[in-house]
Design an enzyme around this catalytic site. Sequence first.
Site, PDB file in Angstrom:
ATOM      1  N   GLU A  13      53.189 -60.280  64.325  1.00 56.53           N
ATOM      2  CA  GLU A  13      53.115 -59.144  63.411  1.00 56.53           C
ATOM      3  C   GLU A  13      54.529 -58.657  63.121  1.00 56.53           C
ATOM      4  O   GLU A  13      55.046 -57.777  63.804  1.00 56.53           O
ATOM      5  CB  GLU A  13      52.279 -58.023  64.037  1.00 56.53           C
ATOM      6  CG  GLU A  13      50.796 -58.277  63.976  1.00 56.53           C
ATOM      7  CD  GLU A  13      50.289 -58.292  62.545  1.00 56.53           C
ATOM      8  OE1 GLU A  13      50.198 -57.248  61.924  1.00 56.53           O
ATOM      9  OE2 GLU A  13      50.010 -59.394  62.051  1.00 56.53           O
TER      10      GLU A  13
ATOM     11  N   SER B 176      43.448 -50.281  73.374  1.00 52.93           N
ATOM     12  CA  SER B 176      43.768 -49.091  74.165  1.00 52.93           C
ATOM     13  C   SER B 176      42.522 -48.442  74.757  1.00 52.93           C
ATOM     14  O   SER B 176      41.439 -48.472  74.163  1.00 52.93           O
ATOM     15  CB  SER B 176      44.510 -48.066  73.307  1.00 52.93           C
ATOM     16  OG  SER B 176      45.768 -48.557  72.903  1.00 52.93           O
TER      17      SER B 176
ATOM     18  N   GLN C 200      41.223 -52.969  66.110  1.00 53.53           N
ATOM     19  CA  GLN C 200      41.849 -53.415  67.359  1.00 53.53           C
ATOM     20  C   GLN C 200      41.289 -52.607  68.522  1.00 53.53           C
ATOM     21  O   GLN C 200      41.511 -51.403  68.608  1.00 53.53           O
ATOM     22  CB  GLN C 200      43.363 -53.228  67.258  1.00 53.53           C
ATOM     23  CG  GLN C 200      44.138 -53.674  68.483  1.00 53.53           C
ATOM     24  CD  GLN C 200      45.633 -53.477  68.283  1.00 53.53           C
ATOM     25  OE1 GLN C 200      46.144 -53.546  67.167  1.00 53.53           O
ATOM     26  NE2 GLN C 200      46.351 -53.210  69.360  1.00 53.53           N
TER      27      GLN C 200
ATOM     28  N   ASN D 231      57.800 -43.775  72.477  1.00 51.53           N
ATOM     29  CA  ASN D 231      59.239 -43.990  72.415  1.00 51.53           C
ATOM     30  C   ASN D 231      59.885 -43.996  73.784  1.00 51.53           C
ATOM     31  O   ASN D 231      60.859 -44.726  74.030  1.00 51.53           O
ATOM     32  CB  ASN D 231      59.889 -42.920  71.529  1.00 51.53           C
ATOM     33  CG  ASN D 231      59.609 -43.153  70.060  1.00 51.53           C
ATOM     34  OD1 ASN D 231      58.912 -44.097  69.683  1.00 51.53           O
ATOM     35  ND2 ASN D 231      60.149 -42.300  69.204  1.00 51.53           N
ATOM     36  N   GLU D 232      59.360 -43.175  74.706  1.00 54.84           N
ATOM     37  CA  GLU D 232      59.921 -43.152  76.052  1.00 54.84           C
ATOM     38  C   GLU D 232      59.724 -44.502  76.748  1.00 54.84           C
ATOM     39  O   GLU D 232      60.626 -45.014  77.441  1.00 54.84           O
ATOM     40  CB  GLU D 232      59.266 -42.035  76.875  1.00 54.84           C
ATOM     41  CG  GLU D 232      59.581 -40.632  76.389  1.00 54.84           C
ATOM     42  CD  GLU D 232      58.765 -40.210  75.172  1.00 54.84           C
ATOM     43  OE1 GLU D 232      59.009 -39.116  74.659  1.00 54.84           O
ATOM     44  OE2 GLU D 232      57.860 -40.977  74.746  1.00 54.84           O
TER      45      GLU D 232
END
Length: 395
Positions: free
Chosen positions: A245, A130, A127, A376-377
């Site tokens: 997914e 990013s 992938q 997570n933030e």
Amino acid sequence: MRLDISPELEAFRHEVRTFVAQSAPGSRPHAGVRAPQAEQVPAIRAWIAALFEAGYLGMSWPEEFGGQADPVPEHAFIVAEELARARAWEQIGAGSLGANALIEFGTDAQKQHLLPRIRSGQDLWCQLFSEPGAGSDLAGLQTRARLDGDEYVVDGQKVWTTNGQHADIGYLLARTDPTVSKHRGITAFAIDMRTPGVDIRPLREITGTSDFNEVFLDSVRIPADRVIGEVNDGWRVANSSLGHERSGVAARGAELFAMLDDLLDFAQDATFVGRPALRDSGVRQRIGKVATDIHVTDLMSKVVQSRMVHGTEDAADAPLVKIFYSEVNHAAAELGVSLQGVDGLAVEGDESAVANGWWQDAFMYARALTIAGGANEVLRTVVAERSYGLPREPR
């Protein structure tokens, strides 16, 4: 609470468990989403092909490409759980993600050529989303692709590319129109990772392994027929394929329960300040807290699976399971290290390392899971805004 309550689902689980026990090419030696060693890849390619051939992967694909006429949604969850429970290799890379994009947006020629190669294990995907400046804000990506005749010329850099060193095909997002808003003007491509100008550089992590990679793209030429979907519609292609997914949410509870079993076995034999660890009330309380949180996370996972099956998902579902899973996983690994006392400083290869340093490796890797798949933030903000309807913070 269990998802597989019907006799048919129980029978299917037994079938999958038996298949994995008899056919899997060994277990994964490390915790987390890790890349195999190069010498393991041929066996994993064959294992992927075997899973497809047995009907355990690609169930929802079109029948003409090996899918099932009437797939049972719960079956995909059960397969994911059983692979995780056995710590067996799953389909490494982004082949499932790429297949989702091809099935919904690909041309007939792309499907005919690429889907069978995913099924056979001949093509492993990675992938290429990013970037150093576009992780949680993926739409801010800067990799450019300009049309030159019947090819696109791509320049840019990608990072955190899991299994990039083993991949044959990359699922690439690149900006094809910088004049429009950032969510528009992005195009999806299937790029041959052996194309001249593709430079893959493994990143050595704190664990000592290289699961991620940087990928540099220097005037890389991609045939125009490798565009997935419409030009400048890559944001929709990517989000749609990511939305398919779903099986991963099932694996998280199984992974945690496997870790809990190991933790309890270890605590039976470990000593803590000179006496059996389980005689210490503080140790028992810590284990009890971790065990409770694991059960809660698994129940959350089961609720989300049920909602997925019935089409009643909420925007908070998957993010909350991911947040709980990553933080409970970190707490369990930390406890496994702390129960070793000073031997918790030992690592893989040291004689004093419990389970050859498995707990230390899991602890060092655990922090990455609070970032990968959305920090997570950021996910907490997603839950607040998209599920609870809280106002966005002024910028």
